[in-house]
Design a protein around this motif. Structure first.
Motif, mmCIF file in Angstrom:
data_model
loop_
_atom_site.group_PDB
_atom_site.id
_atom_site.type_symbol
_atom_site.label_atom_id
_atom_site.label_comp_id
_atom_site.label_asym_id
_atom_site.label_seq_id
_atom_site.Cartn_x
_atom_site.Cartn_y
_atom_site.Cartn_z
ATOM 1 N N SER A 283 50.438 -6.460 32.341
ATOM 2 C CA SER A 283 51.832 -6.437 31.922
ATOM 3 C C SER A 283 52.695 -7.170 32.945
ATOM 4 O O SER A 283 52.542 -6.978 34.155
ATOM 5 C CB SER A 283 52.298 -4.987 31.784
ATOM 6 O OG SER A 283 53.659 -4.927 31.442
ATOM 7 N N GLY A 284 53.596 -8.015 32.468
ATOM 8 C CA GLY A 284 54.501 -8.739 33.362
ATOM 9 C C GLY A 284 53.998 -10.101 33.795
ATOM 10 O O GLY A 284 54.689 -10.820 34.528
ATOM 11 N N LYS B 290 52.623 -12.680 38.549
ATOM 12 C CA LYS B 290 51.705 -11.594 38.193
ATOM 13 C C LYS B 290 52.000 -10.384 39.049
ATOM 14 O O LYS B 290 52.483 -10.500 40.172
ATOM 15 C CB LYS B 290 50.245 -12.028 38.375
ATOM 16 C CG LYS B 290 49.809 -12.151 39.829
ATOM 17 C CD LYS B 290 48.347 -12.507 39.923
ATOM 18 C CE LYS B 290 47.867 -12.531 41.383
ATOM 19 N NZ LYS B 290 47.843 -11.171 41.975
ATOM 20 N N PRO B 291 51.682 -9.177 38.529
ATOM 21 C CA PRO B 291 51.833 -7.973 39.348
ATOM 22 C C PRO B 291 50.763 -7.923 40.431
ATOM 23 O O PRO B 291 49.731 -8.607 40.336
ATOM 24 C CB PRO B 291 51.662 -6.839 38.333
ATOM 25 C CG PRO B 291 50.872 -7.431 37.225
ATOM 26 C CD PRO B 291 51.269 -8.870 37.160
ATOM 27 N N LEU C 281 44.698 -11.028 35.160
ATOM 28 C CA LEU C 281 43.975 -10.051 34.356
ATOM 29 C C LEU C 281 43.760 -8.758 35.139
ATOM 30 O O LEU C 281 43.662 -8.770 36.367
ATOM 31 C CB LEU C 281 42.623 -10.619 33.915
ATOM 32 C CG LEU C 281 42.661 -11.935 33.130
ATOM 33 C CD1 LEU C 281 41.245 -12.427 32.839
ATOM 34 C CD2 LEU C 281 43.440 -11.771 31.840
ATOM 35 N N LYS C 282 43.664 -7.658 34.407
ATOM 36 C CA LYS C 282 43.488 -6.348 35.013
ATOM 37 C C LYS C 282 42.454 -5.561 34.226
ATOM 38 O O LYS C 282 42.466 -5.564 32.991
ATOM 39 C CB LYS C 282 44.831 -5.601 35.006
ATOM 40 C CG LYS C 282 44.806 -4.219 35.624
ATOM 41 C CD LYS C 282 46.180 -3.584 35.554
ATOM 42 C CE LYS C 282 46.176 -2.173 36.110
ATOM 43 N NZ LYS C 282 47.528 -1.549 36.026
ATOM 44 N N GLY D 242 46.113 -17.177 30.270
ATOM 45 C CA GLY D 242 47.031 -17.987 29.480
ATOM 46 C C GLY D 242 47.557 -17.225 28.282
ATOM 47 O O GLY D 242 46.938 -16.271 27.804
ATOM 48 N N SER D 243 48.708 -17.673 27.779
ATOM 49 C CA SER D 243 49.352 -16.966 26.675
ATOM 50 C C SER D 243 48.749 -17.301 25.319
ATOM 51 O O SER D 243 49.020 -16.619 24.335
ATOM 52 C CB SER D 243 50.851 -17.299 26.656
ATOM 53 O OG SER D 243 51.054 -18.697 26.474
#
Length: 374
Positions: A153-154, A199-200, A208-209, A240-241
């Protein structure tokens, strides 16, 4: 009915790997969307060719297809198994086969076919699922917890500065034949046309997480040990989106049954009875994948007799009915006798009724084995 994969590509079953690839490239170029814009029949043929190539170019899948036909992939994913066939899958897996014939290496972007930018596919995940014989016989839905990489997220992305968002870089080379232009996937963004912007802190270098997700897997009846099923889009996310997730590959492992042994779609059961039961006849309750079944044994049944219970085996994975349950009758000979028992058998030793008198209907061991496979 689905078309034969060999017929789709116009090749024989003895075609080599190189011939399969050559035939697919020819079909793919002939029906490529850039060349046949607005033609749904050409697009359908393009997909069929890719589906055939996806199976026949893989030695394991080809062997299963040669043995079971299309039924080998029913419910198991893959292009040929109802796994969500789409253009993204084709170009992400086979785009290199088209070369530069269509200017963009065969990929397509958000603006339609031939845009150069390709949608990157995430990596596949592999898990192993153990099944009981009952689950194999009936089919089962398994809910499995899977740890997969998902976009955090983010996370934000920006256009790749190397390729300008095209996903490819072109190179012009001067040769004796003139100026040659070639296209290659951008090494900076991997063909996605985007690079990580923000990115967080708990995300990796690709944004990625790892998270745990419960995935529902529908396993068809009749699968065999070692088979691999595919659950589309349940692998790792792509960076990527505009990327698409990889797939979840499920390896089947079957648990040995206590009394039943599988051989193809048939099941075998060893039934041991006493000498007196063989002489007098009896009824027995035995195991089957559908539960317990009771069978009747006539008096005078011989050791080695095979009773066939039709349709009590494993459902065929290609949908052609079910196998049989073969009950092997074994007469147990006592190893120790008391004096009274021993005296009885000594008196019967030369009795005409106890002398072996095989009839023509009493088949030999080799005839029984032959019947089992006929």
């Amino acid at each position: 009915m689905k078309e034969d994969y060999y017929e789709v590509l116009g090749i024989s079953k003895n075609a080599s790997a190189a011939e399969i690839k050559k035939a697919y490239r020819k079909k793919a170029l002939e029906h490529h969307p850039d060349k046949n814009q607005g033609d749904p029949k050409a697009e359908e043929m393009f997909k069929k060719s890719a589906e055939a190539y996806e199976v026949l170019s893989n030695a394991d899948k080809k062997a299963r297809y040669d043995q079971f036909g299309h039924g080998a992939f029913d419910g198991s994913g893959g292009f040929g198994g109802g796994g969500g066939m789409n253009m993204d899958d084709i170009f992400s897996q086979f785009g290199d086969i088209f070369g530069s014939a269509f200017g963009g290496g065969g990929g397509f972007g958000g603006g339609g076919f031939g845009g150069g930018q390709r949608r990157v596919k995430g990596s596949n995940l592999r898990i192993r699922v153990k099944l009981t014989l009952e689950e194999v016989a009936n089919g089962v839905e398994k809910k499995i917890k899977v740890k997969r990489k998902k976009q955090a997220s983010g996370v934000t992305y920006r256009t790749c500065g190397t390729c300008g968002g095209a996903g490819q870089v072109t190179k012009i080379t001067n040769t004796i034949l003139g100026r040659m232009q070639t296209a290659a996937t951008c090494s900076t963004c991997g063909g996605s046309g985007q690079v990580l912007d923000k990115k967080p802190s708990d995300a990796d270098a690709q944004g990625l997480k790892v998270s745990e997700e419960t995935v529902s897997i529908n396993i068809p009846a009749g699968v065999e040990d070692g088979m691999q099923l595919k659950v589309p889009n349940k692998g790792n996310d792509a960076p990527g989106s505009n990327g698409i997730p990889g797939d979840l590959l499920v390896a089947i492992e079957t648990i040995d049954h206590e009394t039943l042994k599988r051989e193809g779609d048939n099941l075998h059961y060893d039934l041991y009875i006493s000498f007196s039961e063989a002489v007098l006849g009896t009824s027995k309750e035995i195991d089957a994948v559908v539960g317990k079944v009771r069978i009747k044994l006539e008096s005078g049944i011989q050791s080695g007799k095979i009773l066939r219970l039709r349709g009590k085996g494993i459902s065929s994975i290609n949908g052609y009915g079910s196998g049989d349950l073969l009950v092997h009758v074994n007469v147990w000979t006592p190893r120790e006798l008391n004096k009274e028992q021993k005296d009885f058998f000594e008196r019967m030793q030369n009795n005409e009724n106890f002398m072996p008198k095989p009839e023509k209907s009493d088949k030999s061991f080799f005839e029984k084995v032959k019947d089992m496979f006929s």
